[in-house]
Design a protein around this motif. Structure first.
Motif, short mmCIF file in Angstrom:
data_model
loop_
_atom_site.label_atom_id
_atom_site.label_comp_id
_atom_site.label_asym_id
_atom_site.label_seq_id
_atom_site.Cartn_x
_atom_site.Cartn_y
_atom_site.Cartn_z
N GLU A 1 -16.02 -6.95 -25.06
CA GLU A 1 -15.67 -7.26 -26.45
C GLU A 1 -14.77 -6.20 -27.05
O GLU A 1 -13.83 -6.49 -27.77
CB GLU A 1 -16.94 -7.32 -27.30
CG GLU A 1 -17.45 -8.70 -27.58
CD GLU A 1 -18.91 -8.64 -28.04
OE1 GLU A 1 -19.21 -7.87 -28.96
OE2 GLU A 1 -19.73 -9.35 -27.42
N ASN A 2 -15.12 -4.94 -26.80
CA ASN A 2 -14.35 -3.83 -27.34
C ASN A 2 -13.06 -3.60 -26.58
O ASN A 2 -12.10 -3.04 -27.12
CB ASN A 2 -15.19 -2.56 -27.35
CG ASN A 2 -16.24 -2.57 -28.44
OD1 ASN A 2 -15.92 -2.34 -29.60
ND2 ASN A 2 -17.46 -2.88 -28.09
N SER B 1 -20.59 -5.90 -24.50
CA SER B 1 -19.99 -5.11 -25.56
C SER B 1 -18.78 -4.33 -25.05
O SER B 1 -17.83 -4.12 -25.78
CB SER B 1 -21.02 -4.18 -26.20
OG SER B 1 -21.55 -3.33 -25.22
N SER C 1 -15.81 3.29 -29.65
CA SER C 1 -16.34 2.11 -30.33
C SER C 1 -17.69 1.70 -29.75
O SER C 1 -18.47 1.02 -30.39
CB SER C 1 -15.34 0.95 -30.31
OG SER C 1 -15.10 0.54 -29.00
N LEU C 2 -17.97 2.13 -28.52
CA LEU C 2 -19.28 1.84 -27.91
C LEU C 2 -20.30 2.92 -28.29
O LEU C 2 -21.43 2.91 -27.82
CB LEU C 2 -19.16 1.77 -26.38
CG LEU C 2 -18.39 0.59 -25.82
CD1 LEU C 2 -18.22 0.74 -24.32
CD2 LEU C 2 -19.09 -0.72 -26.15
N GLU D 1 -7.95 -3.86 -27.24
CA GLU D 1 -7.13 -2.80 -26.63
C GLU D 1 -6.22 -3.37 -25.54
O GLU D 1 -5.07 -2.97 -25.40
CB GLU D 1 -8.03 -1.71 -26.02
CG GLU D 1 -8.75 -0.85 -27.03
CD GLU D 1 -7.82 0.06 -27.84
OE1 GLU D 1 -6.68 0.32 -27.41
OE2 GLU D 1 -8.25 0.51 -28.91
N ASN E 1 -20.26 4.52 -22.43
CA ASN E 1 -21.00 4.01 -23.59
C ASN E 1 -21.78 5.15 -24.24
O ASN E 1 -21.67 6.30 -23.83
CB ASN E 1 -21.92 2.86 -23.18
CG ASN E 1 -22.95 3.31 -22.15
OD1 ASN E 1 -23.30 4.48 -22.06
ND2 ASN E 1 -23.43 2.36 -21.37
N ARG F 1 -10.72 5.10 -26.91
CA ARG F 1 -11.06 4.34 -28.13
C ARG F 1 -12.19 3.35 -27.85
O ARG F 1 -13.09 3.17 -28.68
CB ARG F 1 -9.83 3.61 -28.69
CG ARG F 1 -8.88 4.53 -29.44
CD ARG F 1 -7.86 3.75 -30.24
NE ARG F 1 -6.96 2.98 -29.40
CZ ARG F 1 -5.81 3.45 -28.91
NH1 ARG F 1 -5.43 4.69 -29.16
NH2 ARG F 1 -5.04 2.68 -28.16
N ILE F 2 -12.16 2.71 -26.69
CA ILE F 2 -13.23 1.77 -26.34
C ILE F 2 -14.56 2.54 -26.25
O ILE F 2 -15.57 2.11 -26.79
CB ILE F 2 -12.94 1.05 -25.00
CG1 ILE F 2 -11.70 0.16 -25.15
CG2 ILE F 2 -14.14 0.22 -24.56
CD1 ILE F 2 -11.15 -0.34 -23.82
#
Length: 187
Positions: A14-15, A11, A178-179, A19, A138, A174-175
């Motif tokens: 993926e995220n 994940s 999103s996690l 970016e 995360n 931002r990552i």
């Protein structure tokens, strides 16, 4: 070896990929993402730069923490005792005249990284190559991985380094978001 991928890896990557593409499109330089194990980093993904000349890195490549931007970002992000433990056991191999080879010097550098929120490798691993990176977290508030970009030093001046550093710091934030990482989460 990396028999089983670190949980949450997929994940993170993926995220990170969207970016990384944005970073690449804005800077035209290669963007990379990877995870940080106890005493080294591993490159997992790369989005290649748009210049005629760009660095190509093989996924799976291991890299040292004390010279690399993602490695320093990761170390700076650790709790003090955790960081101390890793530094104690680390072999600060010299790769170029710029490599940091003493623990006190590395600690000063990590302090600077904490202040500005991103790390820079100023030709510390390879002459002629500058990397700028930041670490993401995360939702369990664990370090999920790092993203960084790599460019020839000829294309990077102080201003460009700072501008890119802030971009990467924001990308990493931002990552993390999103996690599910909540930087202002109240325990």
């Amino acid at each position: 070896g990396l028999a089983t991928p670190v949980v949450g890896d997929a994940s993170f990557i993926e995220n990170a990929i969207p970016e990384m593409r944005v970073l690449r499109d804005l800077t035209k330089e290669s963007a990379l993402a990877g995870v940080l194990l106890k005493d080294e980093g591993v490159v997992l993904e790369q989005v290649e730069g748009l210049h005629n000349f760009s660095f190509k890195v093989t996924p799976g490549l291991r890299f040292p923490l004390h010279t690399s931007a993602p490695g320093k970002a990761y170390l700076a992000d650790l709790a003090e005792n955790e960081c101390e433990q890793i530094l104690t056991g680390m072999n600060l191999t010299r790769f170029t005249p710029q490599t940091i080879t003493s623990v006190p010097q590395l600690k000063d550098e990590l302090e600077r990284v904490r202040k500005i929120g991103y790390a820079v490798d100023m030709e510390e691993e390879m002459n002629g190559q500058i990397c700028i990176g930041a670490a993401g977290r995360n939702r369990k508030n664990d370090r999920a991985g790092a993203i960084w970009r790599v460019a020839p030093s000829s294309r990077m001046d102080k201003q460009k380094i700072e501008k890119t550093g802030l971009m990467i710091k924001q990308s990493a934030e931002r990552i993390s978001t999103s996690l599910g990482y909540l930087s202002l989460a109240v325990a």
